[in-house]
Write a protein that holds these residues in place. Structure first.
Motif, PDB file in Angstrom:
ATOM      1  N   ASP A 135      -3.011  12.652  -3.273  1.00 15.75           N
ATOM      2  CA  ASP A 135      -2.797  11.715  -4.589  1.00 15.75           C
ATOM      3  C   ASP A 135      -2.392  10.336  -4.220  1.00 15.75           C
ATOM      4  O   ASP A 135      -2.152   9.478  -5.088  1.00 15.75           O
ATOM      5  CB  ASP A 135      -2.012  12.459  -5.685  1.00 15.75           C
ATOM      6  N   THR A 136      -2.234   9.913  -3.054  1.00 19.72           N
ATOM      7  CA  THR A 136      -1.707   8.686  -2.558  1.00 19.72           C
ATOM      8  C   THR A 136      -2.859   7.833  -1.930  1.00 19.72           C
ATOM      9  O   THR A 136      -2.646   6.675  -1.571  1.00 19.72           O
ATOM     10  CB  THR A 136      -0.460   8.582  -1.523  1.00 19.72           C
ATOM     11  N   LEU A 137      -3.906   8.302  -1.902  1.00 20.46           N
ATOM     12  CA  LEU A 137      -5.081   7.818  -1.239  1.00 20.46           C
ATOM     13  C   LEU A 137      -5.663   6.395  -2.179  1.00 20.46           C
ATOM     14  O   LEU A 137      -5.825   6.609  -3.518  1.00 20.46           O
ATOM     15  CB  LEU A 137      -6.435   8.545  -1.156  1.00 20.46           C
ATOM     16  N   GLY A 138      -5.784   5.174  -1.641  1.00 22.11           N
ATOM     17  CA  GLY A 138      -6.094   4.173  -2.395  1.00 22.11           C
ATOM     18  C   GLY A 138      -4.940   3.482  -3.033  1.00 22.11           C
ATOM     19  O   GLY A 138      -5.253   2.639  -3.777  1.00 22.11           O
ATOM     20  N   LYS A 139      -3.724   3.900  -2.813  1.00 19.73           N
ATOM     21  CA  LYS A 139      -2.501   3.513  -3.461  1.00 19.73           C
ATOM     22  C   LYS A 139      -1.607   2.721  -2.677  1.00 19.73           C
ATOM     23  O   LYS A 139      -1.542   2.922  -1.270  1.00 19.73           O
ATOM     24  CB  LYS A 139      -1.990   4.544  -4.208  1.00 19.73           C
TER      25      LYS A 139
ATOM     26  N   ARG B 265       5.062   3.937   6.352  1.00 18.14           N
ATOM     27  CA  ARG B 265       5.379   2.584   6.256  1.00 18.14           C
ATOM     28  C   ARG B 265       4.702   1.839   4.879  1.00 18.14           C
ATOM     29  O   ARG B 265       3.915   2.343   4.200  1.00 18.14           O
ATOM     30  CB  ARG B 265       4.776   1.975   7.558  1.00 18.14           C
ATOM     31  N   LEU B 266       5.076   0.740   4.620  1.00 17.77           N
ATOM     32  CA  LEU B 266       4.822  -0.046   3.682  1.00 17.77           C
ATOM     33  C   LEU B 266       3.148  -0.457   3.695  1.00 17.77           C
ATOM     34  O   LEU B 266       2.845  -1.135   4.688  1.00 17.77           O
ATOM     35  CB  LEU B 266       5.581  -1.089   3.101  1.00 17.77           C
ATOM     36  N   GLY B 267       2.405  -0.191   2.820  1.00 17.21           N
ATOM     37  CA  GLY B 267       1.049  -0.793   2.990  1.00 17.21           C
ATOM     38  C   GLY B 267       0.111  -0.187   1.735  1.00 17.21           C
ATOM     39  O   GLY B 267       0.601   0.713   1.031  1.00 17.21           O
TER      40      GLY B 267
ATOM     41  N   LEU C 252      -3.812   2.045   7.225  1.00 19.32           N
ATOM     42  CA  LEU C 252      -2.960   1.351   6.605  1.00 19.32           C
ATOM     43  C   LEU C 252      -3.149   0.146   6.474  1.00 19.32           C
ATOM     44  O   LEU C 252      -2.843  -0.767   7.547  1.00 19.32           O
ATOM     45  CB  LEU C 252      -1.481   1.889   7.014  1.00 19.32           C
ATOM     46  N   ARG C 253      -3.492  -0.648   5.321  1.00 13.01           N
ATOM     47  CA  ARG C 253      -3.816  -2.004   4.934  1.00 13.01           C
ATOM     48  C   ARG C 253      -2.435  -2.787   4.811  1.00 13.01           C
ATOM     49  O   ARG C 253      -1.765  -2.306   3.697  1.00 13.01           O
ATOM     50  CB  ARG C 253      -4.785  -2.117   4.194  1.00 13.01           C
ATOM     51  N   GLN C 254      -2.031  -3.816   5.608  1.00 11.69           N
ATOM     52  CA  GLN C 254      -1.031  -4.785   5.159  1.00 11.69           C
ATOM     53  C   GLN C 254      -1.578  -6.068   5.310  1.00 11.69           C
ATOM     54  O   GLN C 254      -1.853  -6.633   6.400  1.00 11.69           O
ATOM     55  CB  GLN C 254       0.138  -4.274   6.307  1.00 11.69           C
TER      56      GLN C 254
ATOM     57  N   GLU D 226      -3.851  -1.181  10.157  1.00 15.76           N
ATOM     58  CA  GLU D 226      -3.435  -0.406  11.370  1.00 15.76           C
ATOM     59  C   GLU D 226      -3.708   0.996  11.266  1.00 15.76           C
ATOM     60  O   GLU D 226      -3.945   1.534  10.280  1.00 15.76           O
ATOM     61  CB  GLU D 226      -2.178  -0.817  11.637  1.00 15.76           C
ATOM     62  N   THR D 227      -3.948   1.690  12.308  1.00 15.84           N
ATOM     63  CA  THR D 227      -4.072   3.407  12.325  1.00 15.84           C
ATOM     64  C   THR D 227      -2.699   4.020  12.799  1.00 15.84           C
ATOM     65  O   THR D 227      -2.072   3.465  13.596  1.00 15.84           O
ATOM     66  CB  THR D 227      -5.171   3.569  13.332  1.00 15.84           C
ATOM     67  N   LEU D 228      -2.408   4.868  12.101  1.00 17.36           N
ATOM     68  CA  LEU D 228      -1.460   5.773  12.295  1.00 17.36           C
ATOM     69  C   LEU D 228      -1.829   7.343  12.725  1.00 17.36           C
ATOM     70  O   LEU D 228      -2.335   7.852  11.724  1.00 17.36           O
ATOM     71  CB  LEU D 228      -0.359   5.755  11.109  1.00 17.36           C
ATOM     72  N   SER D 229      -1.494   7.890  13.747  1.00 15.86           N
ATOM     73  CA  SER D 229      -2.026   8.881  14.152  1.00 15.86           C
ATOM     74  C   SER D 229      -0.763  10.250  13.598  1.00 15.86           C
ATOM     75  O   SER D 229       0.269   9.847  13.702  1.00 15.86           O
ATOM     76  CB  SER D 229      -2.294   9.245  15.563  1.00 15.86           C
TER      77      SER D 229
END
Length: 234
Positions: free
Chosen positions: A191-195, A201-203, A216-218, A223-226
């Protein structure tokens, strides 16, 4: 008298004393060389705690995608046992949400941390509260438990049985078809996809890439988080 849960073929259960964390027990037994498919669990009535030991035949980068499989297995189990009006969602990387509030989590650990290394074992654990601890209902509006959401007829052992069956089924799909099918099933449940998110992290949570990494777009950077970054160290 507690009725022992019934596990599907290829999985074997072992109960652990209530003062021992099944996840820690699974890790110690995995290090010692226990067979893949062992499920360690507690019989506590207030919380489901269980952990599954896997022996991947792939790199850690691919193997850790099984964490999504375990999440889907839990969501499908809750969907089958809970009242039909109770929605189940995910919050990346490890939270389970029921009716919009946090209600459980996923843990995982492996014996390697290099994405391209081949792990000897991967342990995936789940924790799902049935009864809130000390606090009164409503004290933590962002957290809930299954009994507060109307799942009064569900038991931890019934959920464990269902989780093991659904997770094994999705592990089969995953091994046969790769991550794409798992990804398609997982996406609508997040439910956080696209939000915009603050955790981890913030983004802006854009989505997952083909390897299951968070995008995660900032500002103008993505950036990519695994999931590997959130594995527990043992």
């Amino acid at each position: 008298m507690t009725v022992s849960p019934q596990f599907p073929p290829l999985l074997t259960g072992e109960v652990v004393p209530r003062h021992i964390d099944p996840f820690n027990k699974a890790v110690s037994r995995a290090i010692a060389g226990v067979d893949s498919g062992m499920v360690f669990y507690s019989e506590a009535a207030d919380t489901l705690r269980a952990a599954l030991v896997l022996a991947p035949e792939t790199t850690l980068e691919e193997a850790v995608q099984a964490v999504y499989v375990a999440q889907i297995g839990l969501a499908e189990s809750l969907g089958a046992l809970a009242p039909p009006e109770v929605p189940v969602h995910f919050q990346w990387p490890d939270r389970i949400k029921v009716n919009g509030a946090l209600c459980g989590s996923i843990r995982f650990a492996a014996d390697v941390s290099d994405p391209l290394a081949h792990p000897n074992w991967l342990v995936i654990g789940i924790t799902v509260p049935f009864i809130q601890e000390a606090n009164e209902p409503g004290d933590n509006p962002d957290e809930t438990c299954l009994y507060e959401e109307g799942c009064v007829d569900m038991t931890p052992m019934a959920l464990l049985e269902s989780w093991s069956k659904h997770t094994l089924l999705w592990l089969t799909y995953f091994m046969d078809s790769g991550f794409e099918r798992v990804h398609k099933e997982w996406r609508p449940r997040c439910d956080t996809l696209g939000k915009s998110v603050e955790r981890p992290r913030l983004g802006l949570f854009v989505g997952l890439d083909e390897k299951g990494r968070m995008l995660l777009r900032q500002d103008v950077m993505t950036e990519t988080l695994s999931l590997i970054e959130f594995a527990e160290h043992v």
